[in-house]
Design a protein around this motif. Sequence first.
Motif, mmCIF file in Angstrom:
data_model
loop_
_atom_site.group_PDB
_atom_site.id
_atom_site.type_symbol
_atom_site.label_atom_id
_atom_site.label_comp_id
_atom_site.label_asym_id
_atom_site.label_seq_id
_atom_site.Cartn_x
_atom_site.Cartn_y
_atom_site.Cartn_z
ATOM 1 N N THR A 1 11.643 30.537 126.187
ATOM 2 C CA THR A 1 10.412 29.965 125.629
ATOM 3 C C THR A 1 9.412 29.713 126.750
ATOM 4 O O THR A 1 9.764 29.152 127.778
ATOM 5 C CB THR A 1 10.715 28.627 124.912
ATOM 6 O OG1 THR A 1 11.644 28.883 123.857
ATOM 7 C CG2 THR A 1 9.449 28.032 124.313
ATOM 8 N N ASP A 2 8.168 30.157 126.520
ATOM 9 C CA ASP A 2 7.099 29.898 127.474
ATOM 10 C C ASP A 2 6.071 28.989 126.812
ATOM 11 O O ASP A 2 5.225 29.452 126.050
ATOM 12 C CB ASP A 2 6.449 31.223 127.906
ATOM 13 C CG ASP A 2 5.273 30.981 128.848
ATOM 14 O OD1 ASP A 2 5.020 29.807 129.187
ATOM 15 O OD2 ASP A 2 4.614 31.967 129.224
ATOM 16 N N PRO A 3 6.132 27.665 127.087
ATOM 17 C CA PRO A 3 5.222 26.731 126.409
ATOM 18 C C PRO A 3 3.766 26.896 126.832
ATOM 19 O O PRO A 3 2.868 26.364 126.172
ATOM 20 C CB PRO A 3 5.754 25.351 126.822
ATOM 21 C CG PRO A 3 6.541 25.572 128.061
ATOM 22 C CD PRO A 3 7.054 26.984 128.023
ATOM 23 N N THR A 4 3.506 27.640 127.908
ATOM 24 C CA THR A 4 2.127 27.820 128.365
ATOM 25 C C THR A 4 1.435 28.979 127.645
ATOM 26 O O THR A 4 0.236 29.202 127.834
ATOM 27 C CB THR A 4 2.071 28.104 129.888
ATOM 28 O OG1 THR A 4 2.699 29.375 130.149
ATOM 29 C CG2 THR A 4 2.792 27.035 130.691
ATOM 30 N N LEU B 1 -2.982 32.675 126.017
ATOM 31 C CA LEU B 1 -3.385 33.692 125.048
ATOM 32 C C LEU B 1 -4.733 33.359 124.411
ATOM 33 O O LEU B 1 -5.547 34.256 124.161
ATOM 34 C CB LEU B 1 -2.289 33.816 123.981
ATOM 35 C CG LEU B 1 -2.271 35.074 123.129
ATOM 36 C CD1 LEU B 1 -2.312 36.327 123.993
ATOM 37 C CD2 LEU B 1 -1.015 35.088 122.262
ATOM 38 N N ALA B 2 -4.991 32.062 124.179
ATOM 39 C CA ALA B 2 -6.300 31.663 123.631
ATOM 40 C C ALA B 2 -7.396 32.136 124.578
ATOM 41 O O ALA B 2 -8.409 32.705 124.147
ATOM 42 C CB ALA B 2 -6.354 30.148 123.445
ATOM 43 N N GLY B 3 -7.201 31.935 125.884
ATOM 44 C CA GLY B 3 -8.174 32.361 126.878
ATOM 45 C C GLY B 3 -8.318 33.876 126.909
ATOM 46 O O GLY B 3 -9.435 34.408 126.928
ATOM 47 N N GLU C 1 7.674 23.991 115.737
ATOM 48 C CA GLU C 1 6.472 23.161 115.613
ATOM 49 C C GLU C 1 5.498 23.474 116.749
ATOM 50 O O GLU C 1 4.284 23.550 116.532
ATOM 51 C CB GLU C 1 6.873 21.682 115.631
ATOM 52 C CG GLU C 1 5.852 20.734 115.031
ATOM 53 C CD GLU C 1 5.467 21.061 113.597
ATOM 54 O OE1 GLU C 1 6.335 21.391 112.779
ATOM 55 O OE2 GLU C 1 4.250 20.995 113.304
ATOM 56 N N ALA C 2 6.035 23.706 117.961
ATOM 57 C CA ALA C 2 5.173 24.061 119.102
ATOM 58 C C ALA C 2 4.499 25.413 118.860
ATOM 59 O O ALA C 2 3.346 25.624 119.235
ATOM 60 C CB ALA C 2 5.987 24.103 120.394
ATOM 61 N N TYR C 3 5.218 26.318 118.220
ATOM 62 C CA TYR C 3 4.648 27.631 117.890
ATOM 63 C C TYR C 3 3.503 27.484 116.877
ATOM 64 O O TYR C 3 2.425 28.059 117.049
ATOM 65 C CB TYR C 3 5.740 28.553 117.337
ATOM 66 C CG TYR C 3 5.216 29.886 116.866
ATOM 67 C CD1 TYR C 3 4.948 30.905 117.769
ATOM 68 C CD2 TYR C 3 4.963 30.116 115.513
ATOM 69 C CE1 TYR C 3 4.449 32.128 117.339
ATOM 70 C CE2 TYR C 3 4.469 31.321 115.072
ATOM 71 C CZ TYR C 3 4.213 32.324 115.989
ATOM 72 O OH TYR C 3 3.709 33.520 115.553
ATOM 73 N N ARG C 4 3.713 26.671 115.834
ATOM 74 C CA ARG C 4 2.660 26.450 114.828
ATOM 75 C C ARG C 4 1.429 25.811 115.474
ATOM 76 O O ARG C 4 0.297 26.214 115.225
ATOM 77 C CB ARG C 4 3.136 25.510 113.713
ATOM 78 C CG ARG C 4 4.247 26.048 112.856
ATOM 79 C CD ARG C 4 4.721 24.951 111.918
ATOM 80 N NE ARG C 4 3.960 24.885 110.681
ATOM 81 C CZ ARG C 4 3.692 23.765 110.029
ATOM 82 N NH1 ARG C 4 4.093 22.603 110.499
ATOM 83 N NH2 ARG C 4 3.004 23.786 108.900
ATOM 84 N N GLY D 1 0.624 25.954 118.576
ATOM 85 C CA GLY D 1 0.052 26.946 119.496
ATOM 86 C C GLY D 1 -0.784 27.983 118.778
ATOM 87 O O GLY D 1 -1.878 28.330 119.231
ATOM 88 N N LEU D 2 -0.291 28.461 117.633
ATOM 89 C CA LEU D 2 -1.055 29.463 116.885
ATOM 90 C C LEU D 2 -2.359 28.858 116.373
ATOM 91 O O LEU D 2 -3.422 29.488 116.434
ATOM 92 C CB LEU D 2 -0.223 30.022 115.723
ATOM 93 C CG LEU D 2 -0.857 31.194 114.969
ATOM 94 C CD1 LEU D 2 -1.020 32.412 115.871
ATOM 95 C CD2 LEU D 2 -0.036 31.577 113.734
ATOM 96 N N ALA D 3 -2.280 27.604 115.901
ATOM 97 C CA ALA D 3 -3.492 26.919 115.420
ATOM 98 C C ALA D 3 -4.499 26.723 116.559
ATOM 99 O O ALA D 3 -5.710 26.842 116.364
ATOM 100 C CB ALA D 3 -3.128 25.574 114.797
ATOM 101 N N ARG D 4 -3.970 26.443 117.748
ATOM 102 C CA ARG D 4 -4.834 26.292 118.939
ATOM 103 C C ARG D 4 -5.630 27.582 119.173
ATOM 104 O O ARG D 4 -6.828 27.549 119.441
ATOM 105 C CB ARG D 4 -3.927 25.961 120.136
ATOM 106 C CG ARG D 4 -4.481 26.225 121.524
ATOM 107 C CD ARG D 4 -5.347 25.071 121.969
ATOM 108 N NE ARG D 4 -6.029 25.333 123.220
ATOM 109 C CZ ARG D 4 -7.129 26.082 123.352
ATOM 110 N NH1 ARG D 4 -7.641 26.694 122.318
ATOM 111 N NH2 ARG D 4 -7.712 26.212 124.526
ATOM 112 N N ILE D 5 -4.928 28.731 119.075
ATOM 113 C CA ILE D 5 -5.568 30.034 119.281
ATOM 114 C C ILE D 5 -6.548 30.333 118.138
ATOM 115 O O ILE D 5 -7.679 30.768 118.368
ATOM 116 C CB ILE D 5 -4.505 31.147 119.386
ATOM 117 C CG1 ILE D 5 -3.599 30.894 120.591
ATOM 118 C CG2 ILE D 5 -5.159 32.522 119.492
ATOM 119 C CD1 ILE D 5 -2.362 31.770 120.632
ATOM 120 N N ASP D 6 -6.101 30.097 116.904
ATOM 121 C CA ASP D 6 -6.967 30.343 115.730
ATOM 122 C C ASP D 6 -8.295 29.602 115.878
ATOM 123 O O ASP D 6 -9.365 30.155 115.606
ATOM 124 C CB ASP D 6 -6.285 29.834 114.445
ATOM 125 C CG ASP D 6 -5.132 30.719 113.991
ATOM 126 O OD1 ASP D 6 -4.940 31.807 114.562
ATOM 127 O OD2 ASP D 6 -4.413 30.294 113.062
#
Lengths: 126, 176
Positions: free
Chosen positions: B98-101, B106-108, B139-142, B144-149
């Motif tokens: 897992t890469d929490p960063t 990816l957002a950037g 939960e971290a994935y969800r 994270g995806l919302a952060r990118i969205d």
Amino acid sequence: MILILGGSYQGKLDFAKSAYDLEDNDIFICTDETEAIDLSKRCIAYIDRFALNRVRAGLEPADALRDNPGLRPDAIVIATDISSGVVPVDATLRAWREACGRMNNLLAGRADEVWRLFCGIPQRIR
Amino acid sequence: MSTFISGGCKNGKSYYAQRIAKASGAPLYYVATMIPRDEEDEARIHRHRREREGWGFVTLECGSNILACLERADARGSFLLDSVTALLSNEMFPAGSTDPTAPERLAGELCEFVRRAPRTVLVSDSIYSDAMLYDDGTEAYRRGLARIDRALAAVCDNVLEVVSSQVIVHKGGLPL
């Protein structure tokens, strides 16, 4: 009363803070350990988590609002929409999902404004 | 003109995204984000490739390091990136770790992708409205995806939600 809906992490609280000029001490954050809401606060965030606590205690969350309509007229209620996934196998989560639906309908019916957040973008739906 | 599309599973997001990309008239690129892990994935990729036949897409295989694929393409072209969800899964969970960063990075990268290739259509998935209590990793994935969205919704010209093949405009307008 103002109701702000949306899925997890869609920017509901950020929107409430900026649109209604809220400070941190105006906000009551519910968790699944919340047994009673501090109704003196202007903003009640994540009322779905309070609902989970009530459902686990065998109570109907909407009753807390119906029997005690002590919400401030200018209250801002934030509720995460948990209605659109697969029906949970777990009976408590199933009851929680349905209880939130009833509670949100009750709140939306009383609300002067209802907003829905999608990817950080607010849309007024009432 | 850049477009961000999200919505529930099997609501017609990909088909609508393909039509938007095609309508621009520019050279068409399909950014293939899935890294096949088994025969089921191979079959899925094969099926998607067949569905795109005749549309005129050049396929750019790019399961990670997304900006690299622009070096193999004309940035003035029309890019379809389907999906942000798969891309984050590749970047956040490489080979079982897992890469929490990953979400922040990816957002950037994706915002930079849209800046360099302004005719990009991105597809993501609304996975935020179910009554589940997930483990910390999911939960971290969800989150994270919302952060990118949300980052993509802020930079894209159009933000659309597809519901049963119907399109709700949250920002900008209807590209078609």
